[in-house]
Design an enzyme around this catalytic site. Structure first.
Site, PDB file in Angstrom:
ATOM      1  N   TYR A  17      -7.151   4.551 110.282  1.00 26.58           N
ATOM      2  CA  TYR A  17      -6.179   4.017 109.317  1.00 26.58           C
ATOM      3  C   TYR A  17      -6.538   4.365 107.877  1.00 26.58           C
ATOM      4  CZ  TYR A  17      -9.686   0.276 109.393  1.00 26.58           C
ATOM      5  OH  TYR A  17     -10.863  -0.424 109.378  1.00 26.58           O
ATOM      6  N   LYS A  18      -7.701   4.995 107.667  1.00 22.71           N
ATOM      7  CA  LYS A  18      -8.083   5.382 106.306  1.00 22.71           C
ATOM      8  C   LYS A  18      -7.506   6.775 106.032  1.00 22.71           C
ATOM      9  CE  LYS A  18     -11.959   2.204 106.222  1.00 22.71           C
ATOM     10  NZ  LYS A  18     -13.326   1.956 106.700  1.00 22.71           N
ATOM     11  N   ARG A  65     -12.918   1.333  92.690  1.00 20.73           N
ATOM     12  CA  ARG A  65     -13.013   2.471  93.604  1.00 20.73           C
ATOM     13  C   ARG A  65     -11.668   3.214  93.680  1.00 20.73           C
ATOM     14  NH1 ARG A  65     -14.328   1.684  99.988  1.00 20.73           N
ATOM     15  NH2 ARG A  65     -12.314   0.637  99.865  1.00 20.73           N
TER      16      ARG A  65
HETATM   17  C1  LIG Z   1     -13.575   0.578 107.209  1.00 21.62           C
HETATM   18  C2  LIG Z   1     -14.890   0.482 107.884  1.00 21.62           C
HETATM   19  C3  LIG Z   1     -15.049  -0.339 109.002  1.00 21.62           C
HETATM   20  C4  LIG Z   1     -13.934  -1.217 109.490  1.00 21.62           C
HETATM   21  O1  LIG Z   1     -14.124  -1.678 110.790  1.00 21.62           O
HETATM   22  P1  LIG Z   1     -12.918  -2.302 111.590  1.00 21.62           P
HETATM   23  O2  LIG Z   1     -13.505  -2.832 112.820  1.00 21.62           O
HETATM   24  O3  LIG Z   1     -11.923  -1.188 111.826  1.00 21.62           O
HETATM   25  O4  LIG Z   1     -12.288  -3.365 110.745  1.00 21.62           O
HETATM   26  C5  LIG Z   1     -16.288  -0.327 109.632  1.00 21.62           C
HETATM   27  N1  LIG Z   1     -17.310   0.445 109.180  1.00 21.62           N
HETATM   28  C6  LIG Z   1     -17.177   1.236 108.109  1.00 21.62           C
HETATM   29  C7  LIG Z   1     -18.328   2.062 107.642  1.00 21.62           C
HETATM   30  C8  LIG Z   1     -15.965   1.264 107.415  1.00 21.62           C
HETATM   31  O5  LIG Z   1     -15.845   2.022 106.315  1.00 21.62           O
END
Ligand SMILES: *Cc1c(COP(=O)(O)O)cnc(C)c1O
Length: 397
Positions: free
Chosen positions: A209-210, A356
């Protein structure tokens, strides 16, 4: 050559907004709207439960996994989707621990995203076999690779500062000492050219989702090196990772290859959105992404430093040591970011003082960066942030 003006046309970008937060939640691809609507109406609506076979829902976690594989240098059949990244971290670290039964130390750095750390703490507790999570500062990682370490778990790009670990070099050093590596690519996949095969990573995980633009709640992915998968006993032994889920046997037998890292029912509507988002990635060269990401972030740093002396660069200055985001520290960073957002520049804030900004070449161009610099300069120099309304913290920052 990748045509970034064409990729930009493929996203819904609200008028008057410069979106520098695609590193946190990618924007909506136009095609995802139609794809999701179609999946709802034609598949769920018309096919009902037969959609699992007729529309191929069941095969999608590995099919989409293969498409993500291309972006991270993973061969076909080594990446599968499902669950959230937190869960995938747990699975990967649990499998890695099993590979080094005589070692009790899991090493990570203090720049890691907290959920990765929390998940490993929980795993250690439930294993109850005397494991220790050792956390050192990012610059001390190399020196902390010692023969008592069993697993090295790192996020390649630091979520706060954008500092980039050298995945190939650290993995090589780790392997010399018999250490198994787990790489979190949350801020790498879709942000830079990643090659898990060349780096010889043992495990890798990430979210969609990023930078990959799969939408809020899109499933995570996990990669397991083909050298290890046959020996991985899944810690989360769900029915869809079973060799024959529809045999409904009472004993668990891991499925073949990466399929065993599946757990339960996949999120079909989210995968429809992700499929449409990945169509945009199909024509994209990751080296071109990296080159443009560096050009945009350099332009941003020079512009902000020239106009906003109160902001201090918190990211590495050398672009080779940075992912695709740029952070500036400012005492009133939260309020300043709220003021930027009110003026149409969306970035985000990470405690205690980090503003950021993410650079996502698929839909951000040089003109956007110039405009963003002008707006941020106005917010900072006219102190537009000094307004009580901008001090109120929301749940999500
Ligand atoms: C965004 C992010 C997550 C998010 O984890 P979810 O279980 O999808 O909420 C975890 N680890 C890192 C390093 C992230 O950047």
């Amino acid at each position: 050559m990748t045509d970034f003006s064409a990729t930009k046309q493929k996203f819904e970008l609200p008028a008057g907004v410069i979106y520098l937060d695609g590193n946190s939640l990618g924007p909506l691809p136009h095609a995802a709207k139609d794809r999701v609507a179609q999946t709802v109406a034609d598949e769920w609506g018309e096919m009902l439960i037969t959609g699992w076979n007729k529309a191929g829902w069941m095969a999608q976690p590995s099919q989409l996994g293969d498409r993500i594989g291309r972006l991270i240098g993973a061969p076909q059949g080594t990446v599968v989707l499902g669950d959230t990244l937190s869960v995938k971290v747990y699975q990967a670290v649990a499998a890695a621990i099993d590979m080094v039964p005589d070692r009790k130390v899991i090493l990570t750095d203090s720049g890691n995203f907290p959920t990765d750390i929390y998940m490993v703490e929980g795993l250690i507790k439930s294993l109850n076999r005397g494991h220790e999570l050792r956390i050192v500062s990012p610059e001390d990682i190399e020196a902390a690779l010692t023969a008592d370490v069993g697993v090295l778990m790192l996020t390649q790009v630091d979520y706060r500062t954008g500092r980039l670990h050298d995945m190939a070099a650290l993995t090589k050093r780790a392997h010399e000492l018999g250490i198994v590596t787990v790489w979190d690519l949350a801020h790498s996949a879709g942000a830079l050219a990643v090659d898990v095969t060349a780096a010889r990573a043992d495990f890798a995980v990430g979210c969609t989702y990023k930078y990959l633009n799969g939408g809020p709640g899109a499933p995570a992915f996990i990669y397991v090196s083909p050298d290890h998968i046959a020996n991985c006993a899944p810690a989360l032994s769900g029915w869809l990772g079973h060799e024959a889920p529809f045999a409904f046997d009472l004993d668990y037998r891991p499925g073949s290859g990466i399929e065993r890292m599946r757990v339960g029912t996949p999120p079909v509507l989210q995968m429809a959105a992700l499929g449409a988002a990945l169509d945009i990635w199909d024509g994209v060269d990751m080296n071109a992404i990296r080159a443009k990401s560096i050009a945009l972030s350099e332009q941003f740093i020079h512009g902000i430093e020239a106009t906003c002396p109160m902001l201090r660069l918190a990211s590495p200055r050398d672009p080779a040591l940075r992912g695709s985001q740029v952070s500036f520290a400012f005492e009133h960073g939260y309020a300043a970011m709220q003021a930027c957002i009110a003026q149409g520049v969306i970035g985000d804030f990470r405690a205690p003082d980090i503003m950021r900004f993410g650079f996502t070449p698929l839909f951000i161009d040089q003109t956007d960066v110039d405009r963003a610099i002008a707006i941020i300069a106005k917010v900072m120099n006219d102190q537009l942030w000094d307004n009580p309304a901008y001090q109120i913290k929301s749940t999500v920052t």
